[in-house]
Write a protein that holds these residues in place. Structure first.
Motif, PDB file in Angstrom:
ATOM      1  N   SER A  41      -6.274 -46.482  56.318  1.00 52.04           N
ATOM      2  CA  SER A  41      -6.777 -45.190  55.863  1.00 52.04           C
ATOM      3  C   SER A  41      -8.201 -44.949  56.342  1.00 52.04           C
ATOM      4  O   SER A  41      -8.569 -43.823  56.702  1.00 52.04           O
ATOM      5  CB  SER A  41      -6.721 -45.109  54.335  1.00 52.04           C
ATOM      6  OG  SER A  41      -5.383 -45.118  53.874  1.00 52.04           O
ATOM      7  N   ALA A  42      -9.000 -45.999  56.364  1.00 49.95           N
ATOM      8  CA  ALA A  42     -10.373 -45.867  56.844  1.00 49.95           C
ATOM      9  C   ALA A  42     -10.400 -45.569  58.345  1.00 49.95           C
ATOM     10  O   ALA A  42     -11.177 -44.727  58.816  1.00 49.95           O
ATOM     11  CB  ALA A  42     -11.161 -47.139  56.537  1.00 49.95           C
TER      12      ALA A  42
ATOM     13  N   SER B 115      -3.532 -51.441  53.885  1.00 53.24           N
ATOM     14  CA  SER B 115      -3.365 -49.988  53.885  1.00 53.24           C
ATOM     15  C   SER B 115      -4.706 -49.279  53.759  1.00 53.24           C
ATOM     16  O   SER B 115      -4.920 -48.213  54.353  1.00 53.24           O
ATOM     17  CB  SER B 115      -2.435 -49.559  52.746  1.00 53.24           C
ATOM     18  OG  SER B 115      -1.132 -50.085  52.937  1.00 53.24           O
ATOM     19  N   THR B 116      -5.620 -49.855  52.989  1.00 52.84           N
ATOM     20  CA  THR B 116      -6.950 -49.266  52.859  1.00 52.84           C
ATOM     21  C   THR B 116      -7.667 -49.254  54.197  1.00 52.84           C
ATOM     22  O   THR B 116      -8.327 -48.269  54.559  1.00 52.84           O
ATOM     23  CB  THR B 116      -7.781 -50.046  51.828  1.00 52.84           C
ATOM     24  OG1 THR B 116      -7.109 -50.025  50.565  1.00 52.84           O
ATOM     25  CG2 THR B 116      -9.164 -49.441  51.665  1.00 52.84           C
TER      26      THR B 116
ATOM     27  N   LEU C  85      -9.371 -41.140  56.505  1.00 54.18           N
ATOM     28  CA  LEU C  85      -8.946 -40.647  55.199  1.00 54.18           C
ATOM     29  C   LEU C  85      -9.660 -41.346  54.053  1.00 54.18           C
ATOM     30  O   LEU C  85      -9.606 -40.878  52.913  1.00 54.18           O
ATOM     31  CB  LEU C  85      -7.434 -40.834  55.035  1.00 54.18           C
ATOM     32  CG  LEU C  85      -6.571 -40.171  56.109  1.00 54.18           C
ATOM     33  CD1 LEU C  85      -5.105 -40.512  55.885  1.00 54.18           C
ATOM     34  CD2 LEU C  85      -6.771 -38.659  56.105  1.00 54.18           C
ATOM     35  N   GLN C  86     -10.315 -42.464  54.351  1.00 50.26           N
ATOM     36  CA  GLN C  86     -11.019 -43.243  53.338  1.00 50.26           C
ATOM     37  C   GLN C  86     -12.427 -43.525  53.855  1.00 50.26           C
ATOM     38  O   GLN C  86     -12.589 -44.128  54.913  1.00 50.26           O
ATOM     39  CB  GLN C  86     -10.280 -44.560  53.069  1.00 50.26           C
ATOM     40  CG  GLN C  86     -10.989 -45.518  52.131  1.00 50.26           C
ATOM     41  CD  GLN C  86     -10.952 -45.036  50.700  1.00 50.26           C
ATOM     42  OE1 GLN C  86      -9.915 -44.663  50.182  1.00 50.26           O
ATOM     43  NE2 GLN C  86     -12.102 -45.029  50.044  1.00 50.26           N
TER      44      GLN C  86
ATOM     45  N   VAL D 224     -15.118 -51.230  52.616  1.00 44.25           N
ATOM     46  CA  VAL D 224     -14.572 -50.086  51.887  1.00 44.25           C
ATOM     47  C   VAL D 224     -14.626 -50.417  50.401  1.00 44.25           C
ATOM     48  O   VAL D 224     -14.088 -51.444  49.962  1.00 44.25           O
ATOM     49  CB  VAL D 224     -13.127 -49.762  52.300  1.00 44.25           C
ATOM     50  CG1 VAL D 224     -12.588 -48.604  51.468  1.00 44.25           C
ATOM     51  CG2 VAL D 224     -13.057 -49.412  53.788  1.00 44.25           C
TER      52      VAL D 224
ATOM     53  N   TYR E  63     -14.093 -48.518  46.555  1.00 42.72           N
ATOM     54  CA  TYR E  63     -13.704 -47.317  45.825  1.00 42.72           C
ATOM     55  C   TYR E  63     -13.715 -47.605  44.324  1.00 42.72           C
ATOM     56  O   TYR E  63     -13.720 -48.765  43.899  1.00 42.72           O
ATOM     57  CB  TYR E  63     -12.345 -46.788  46.277  1.00 42.72           C
ATOM     58  CG  TYR E  63     -11.201 -47.761  46.178  1.00 42.72           C
ATOM     59  CD1 TYR E  63     -10.502 -47.925  44.987  1.00 42.72           C
ATOM     60  CD2 TYR E  63     -10.801 -48.502  47.290  1.00 42.72           C
ATOM     61  CE1 TYR E  63      -9.443 -48.806  44.902  1.00 42.72           C
ATOM     62  CE2 TYR E  63      -9.739 -49.391  47.209  1.00 42.72           C
ATOM     63  CZ  TYR E  63      -9.069 -49.533  46.017  1.00 42.72           C
ATOM     64  OH  TYR E  63      -8.017 -50.416  45.923  1.00 42.72           O
TER      65      TYR E  63
END
Length: 247
Positions: free
Chosen positions: A71-72, A67-68, A76-77, A7, A9
């Motif tokens: 979310s993935a 948390s990332t 959501l990510q 991930v 960003y």
């Protein structure tokens, strides 16, 4: 299942606002990056398989990517590389999940239940148990007051109670148990056990190692976005505590 998940960003760094409108238009037409923009590689090649009936704790220091990753998994990510596969619909519950502050707790229970996929009939049937579970009415009729009058702990307990009223294929909890008192934590842990018995899968992000030990049978340790250890909760928590004590 997470298969070599990465991930990445972008965040605005120093200087991101410099240059004015003319420079921004120039970057738009030249497809150039904004000044001060930088990439954060938050999750780096994480692979694991989660099975039905498991309660898995995600641990790691601040900024480790826990948390990332959740979310993935929840969709959501977006992932930069790798794949995430799920046999059910993941539901992510975080203490920062937005409810509407100007509406009463009662109204938020209805809206939250609808957002979680419950029918109006199911919400009516489960409404009182949601309020009782949250414990926010133990010292007054807070459920009839606007959410803005709640403490952060009261709001977090209500969010968890709404989510816990529905059965989930995959339920992901981000720090929700850290805000309650001992009685609420016991109720939460009992509810997580029920979800597991109903063949659901539970992920729990928590800085409270004791909570992970008591609630989860498996733990995944992320550090700087890398999966450092995956195994029985006690063994992983022991290794993590040795790591943090030696820093």
């Amino acid at each position: 299942m997470a298969d070599d998940v990465h991930v990445v960003y972008k965040v605005n760094g120093a200087g991101a606002r410099k240059g004015g409108a003319t420079a921004a238009l120039s970057r738009l037409f030249t497809r150039g990056p904004a000044p001060g923009m930088r990439e954060v590689h938050a999750v780096k090649g994480v692979t694991f398989v989660a099975y039905k009936g498991e309660a898995i704790g995600l641990i790691g220091t601040n900024g480790s990517g826990k948390s990332t990753l959740l979310s993935a998994i929840a969709g959501l990510q977006p992932v930069a590389r790798g794949r995430i596969y799920s046999h059910g619909q993941p539901s992510l519950l975080g203490v920062n999940a937005a409810l509407m502050n100007d509406l009463t707790g009662e109204r938020n229970v209805v809206l939250g239940g609808l957002a979680m996929g419950m029918s109006k009939q199911q919400i009516r049937e489960r409404y009182q148990s949601i309020v009782d579970f949250s414990g926010i009415n133990e010292k007054g009729d807070f459920i009839s007051l606007p959410m803005r009058t709640y403490s952060s702990g009261m709001g977090a307990r209500l969010r968890f109670s709404i989510a816990a009223a529905k059965d989930h294929d995959v339920l992901m909890i981000d720090e929700a148990l850290a805000t309650g008192d001992a009685a609420f934590q016991r109720r939460s842990q009992a509810r997580i056990e029920e979800l597991r018995e109903q063949a659901g899968t539970v992920f729990l992000v928590s800085h409270g190692i004791g909570t992970v030990r008591e609630t989860c049978d498996r733990a995944i340790w992320l550090e700087a976005g890398v999966l450092r250890m995956d195994g029985p909760a006690d063994e992983v928590c022991d290794a993590y505590e040795r790591f943090t004590s030696g820093r």
